[in-house]
Design an enzyme around this catalytic site. Structure first.
Site, short mmCIF file in Angstrom:
data_model
loop_
_atom_site.label_atom_id
_atom_site.label_comp_id
_atom_site.label_asym_id
_atom_site.label_seq_id
_atom_site.Cartn_x
_atom_site.Cartn_y
_atom_site.Cartn_z
N ALA A 171 0.83 -1.21 0.00
CA ALA A 171 0.00 0.00 0.00
C ALA A 171 0.86 1.25 0.00
O ALA A 171 1.96 1.26 0.54
CB ALA A 171 -0.90 0.00 1.23
N GLY A 172 0.35 2.31 -0.60
CA GLY A 172 1.01 3.61 -0.56
C GLY A 172 1.68 3.99 -1.87
O GLY A 172 1.94 5.17 -2.11
N ASP A 232 0.44 3.08 -5.14
CA ASP A 232 -0.64 3.48 -6.03
C ASP A 232 -1.81 3.91 -5.16
O ASP A 232 -2.83 3.24 -5.07
CB ASP A 232 -1.01 2.31 -6.97
CG ASP A 232 -1.87 2.78 -8.14
OD1 ASP A 232 -2.22 3.98 -8.19
OD2 ASP A 232 -2.22 1.94 -8.98
N ASN A 252 8.56 8.41 5.19
CA ASN A 252 7.44 9.18 4.65
C ASN A 252 6.50 9.63 5.76
O ASN A 252 6.35 8.96 6.78
CB ASN A 252 6.69 8.36 3.59
CG ASN A 252 5.58 7.53 4.18
OD1 ASN A 252 4.46 8.02 4.40
ND2 ASN A 252 5.87 6.28 4.50
N PHE A 303 -1.99 9.98 4.42
CA PHE A 303 -3.19 9.55 3.69
C PHE A 303 -3.71 10.64 2.74
O PHE A 303 -4.90 11.00 2.79
CB PHE A 303 -4.33 9.14 4.64
CG PHE A 303 -4.09 7.88 5.42
CD1 PHE A 303 -3.44 6.80 4.86
CD2 PHE A 303 -4.56 7.77 6.73
CE1 PHE A 303 -3.25 5.62 5.59
CE2 PHE A 303 -4.37 6.60 7.47
CZ PHE A 303 -3.71 5.53 6.88
N ASN A 319 -6.56 -0.75 0.67
CA ASN A 319 -6.09 -0.35 1.99
C ASN A 319 -7.01 0.74 2.54
O ASN A 319 -7.17 1.80 1.92
CB ASN A 319 -4.65 0.15 1.86
CG ASN A 319 -3.98 0.45 3.18
OD1 ASN A 319 -4.13 1.54 3.72
ND2 ASN A 319 -3.25 -0.51 3.71
N SER A 349 -0.62 3.22 10.51
CA SER A 349 0.19 4.30 9.94
C SER A 349 0.62 5.26 11.05
O SER A 349 -0.20 5.66 11.88
CB SER A 349 -0.61 5.08 8.89
OG SER A 349 0.05 6.29 8.61
N ASN A 366 1.38 8.29 10.58
CA ASN A 366 1.26 9.67 10.08
C ASN A 366 -0.13 10.29 10.25
O ASN A 366 -0.38 11.37 9.73
CB ASN A 366 1.69 9.72 8.61
CG ASN A 366 3.14 9.28 8.46
OD1 ASN A 366 3.99 9.69 9.25
ND2 ASN A 366 3.41 8.43 7.49
N THR A 367 -1.03 9.60 10.92
CA THR A 367 -2.31 10.20 11.29
C THR A 367 -2.35 10.20 12.82
O THR A 367 -2.19 9.14 13.43
CB THR A 367 -3.50 9.38 10.71
OG1 THR A 367 -3.45 9.44 9.29
CG2 THR A 367 -4.84 9.92 11.19
N LYS A 370 -3.61 -4.57 9.39
CA LYS A 370 -2.18 -4.26 9.22
C LYS A 370 -1.62 -3.69 10.52
O LYS A 370 -2.18 -2.74 11.07
CB LYS A 370 -1.99 -3.28 8.07
CG LYS A 370 -0.52 -3.02 7.74
CD LYS A 370 -0.38 -2.40 6.38
CE LYS A 370 1.06 -2.12 6.01
NZ LYS A 370 1.18 -1.54 4.67
N ASN A 420 3.67 -2.45 8.95
CA ASN A 420 3.71 -1.09 8.43
C ASN A 420 5.11 -0.50 8.69
O ASN A 420 6.01 -1.23 9.11
CB ASN A 420 2.63 -0.25 9.11
CG ASN A 420 2.07 0.81 8.17
OD1 ASN A 420 2.83 1.50 7.48
ND2 ASN A 420 0.76 0.94 8.13
C1 LIG Z 1 5.48 6.64 0.66
C2 LIG Z 1 4.82 5.50 1.40
C3 LIG Z 1 3.45 5.53 1.60
C4 LIG Z 1 2.81 4.50 2.29
N1 LIG Z 1 1.46 4.54 2.44
C5 LIG Z 1 0.83 3.51 3.08
C6 LIG Z 1 -0.58 3.51 3.21
O1 LIG Z 1 -1.29 4.39 2.73
N2 LIG Z 1 -1.15 2.47 3.89
C7 LIG Z 1 -0.41 1.45 4.43
O2 LIG Z 1 -0.95 0.53 5.03
N3 LIG Z 1 0.94 1.43 4.29
C8 LIG Z 1 1.56 2.42 3.63
N4 LIG Z 1 2.93 2.39 3.48
C9 LIG Z 1 3.69 1.26 4.07
C10 LIG Z 1 3.99 0.15 3.07
O3 LIG Z 1 2.79 -0.41 2.57
C11 LIG Z 1 4.86 -0.95 3.71
O4 LIG Z 1 4.16 -1.52 4.80
C12 LIG Z 1 6.19 -0.42 4.20
O5 LIG Z 1 6.74 0.49 3.26
C13 LIG Z 1 7.22 -1.54 4.44
O6 LIG Z 1 7.56 -2.20 3.25
P1 LIG Z 1 8.93 -1.93 2.44
O7 LIG Z 1 10.04 -2.02 3.43
O8 LIG Z 1 8.96 -2.99 1.38
O9 LIG Z 1 8.81 -0.56 1.86
C14 LIG Z 1 3.59 3.41 2.79
C15 LIG Z 1 4.97 3.38 2.56
C16 LIG Z 1 5.60 4.39 1.88
C17 LIG Z 1 7.09 4.33 1.67
#
Ligand SMILES: Cc1cc2nc3c(=O)[nH]c(=O)nc-3n(C[C@H](O)[C@H](O)[C@H](O)COP(=O)(O)O)c2cc1C
Length: 323
Positions: A24-25, A27, A73, A77, A105, A141, A143-144, A184, A213
């Site tokens: 997630a995040g 697209d 990041n 949202f 998500n 997350s 960030n909220t 999650k 996450n």
């Molecule tokens: C820019 C960014 C935005 C993200 N947005 C979301 C999100 O909206 N919802 C969510 O559950 N996780 C979000 N994530 C977390 C990822 O889905 C993932 O759990 C996390 O990046 C760990 O995986 P990775 O180490 O392969 O990046 C985001 C991650 C990044 C880097």
């Protein structure tokens, strides 16, 4: 273009041609739904999407540390909201859709107080129900403000009960089955807190758990690492694997796990499978390794299955617990 070799597997009653999904995040608005499979993704998760449209945090809100193979990041949202999303997904679906499973998500709007969180999650689910093969309730997350408090047992129960209700109603109305709902989790919860989340998820009939996450912890101090927000990528790998290992042991494999956090090659993917993940996701490695990463991971997974005498990926899940 970068089509990955088949590593067929099943989870949550869904068949996956290969286990590596887009996390997630990436697209967020679901703008590229039919295209991700060309990069070898076996499934995708779009969003997070919230009930109400919101801008997210002010820019800059995304930072890259090449030195650590990590991203930080604090997007918050940013998304057009569930109503606009349902219209744009309907348009897309009429034109071209993914041939791989699509997860959605669900986040919580910043303006919705935690006390009303269940309306936000379930409202978005209702509007987007027809477009998803599975839903992920994202209560992790960083960030909220205060979102992660929703991981506490009774708070989470409230959200899952409401989502289950909407899920059953939508399924009945369309004459189909309810969709898998996953939760999650944050890697920053204590093991006790994580076990409580897993117990809630099991009690409420969730199909699985997504671990993990991003983290608010940091591997070092420098200009990028001092940015606030959630850290992903290589420094997250070991804690994410530890969380998967612990959840698998606690649930005795009864709650299928999506392994995510620092997967960048076949070795790190195999580590997650060994710890107990049934399927996988990545985000950061796509940035650092490029779009060939999925092909390399799936090729490597097939090699490891063969070398270890497993007939299928399912057989290999949790292998680290048996060795
Ligand atoms: C820019 C960014 C935005 C993200 N947005 C979301 C999100 O909206 N919802 C969510 O559950 N996780 C979000 N994530 C977390 C990822 O889905 C993932 O759990 C996390 O990046 C760990 O995986 P990775 O180490 O392969 O990046 C985001 C991650 C990044 C880097």
């Amino acid at each position: 273009m970068f089509g990955a070799p088949s590593v067929p597997t099943d989870a949550f009653g869904i068949h996956f041609d290969n286990p590596v999904g887009l996390a997630a995040g990436m697209d967020k608005k679901g703008e590229n739904i039919p295209n991700w499979e060309n990069f070898g993704f076996g499934w995708i998760e779009i969003g997070g999407i919230t009930l109400h449209a919101q801008e997210g945090n002010p820019k800059p809100r995304m930072f890259r540390s090449t030195k650590h193979g990590a991203l930080i990041n604090r997007m918050g949202f940013n998304n057009p909201g569930s109503e606009v999303m349902s219209q744009s997904l309907a348009k897309q679906k009429a034109k071209k859709w993914a041939s791989v499973p699509v997860g959605i998500n669900l986040g919580k709007s910043k303006i919705t107080p935690n006390e009303e969180a269940e309306q936000d999650y379930s409202g978005t689910m209702e509007r987007l129900w027809e477009f998803a093969d599975l839903f992920v309730v994202n209560v992790s997350s960083p960030n909220t403000p205060n979102l992660r408090e929703l991981q506490a047992g009774s708070e989470l129960d409230r959200i899952l009960i409401e989502c289950n209700e909407v899920n059953s109603r939508m399924a009945q109305a369309s004459g189909t089955n309810p969709k898998p709902i996953l939760v999650k989790v944050s890697p920053d919860l204590s093991d006790d807190q994580l076990r409580t989340v897993a117990d809630s998820a099991l009690a409420q009939g969730c199909a699985g758990i997504v671990a993990t996450n991003t983290t608010t912890s940091r591997p070092a101090e420098d200009k990028v690492m001092n940015q606030s927000g959630g850290l992903s990528g290589l420094p997250l790998r070991s804690r994410s694997t530890e969380v998967i290992h612990m959840l698998y042991a606690h649930t005795k494999g009864a709650l299928p796990i999506v392994g995510v956090g620092g997967i960048s090659d076949a070795e790190s993917a195999w580590e997650k499978i060994g710890a107990g993940a049934s399927i996988l996701q990545l985000y950061s490695a796509l940035i650092f390794e490029g779009p060939g990463v999925n092909k390399a991971i799936n090729k490597g997974l097939n090699r490891k299955l063969k070398a270890n005498g497993y007939q299928s990926l399912t057989e290999a899940v949790g292998h680290a617990h048996r060795s």
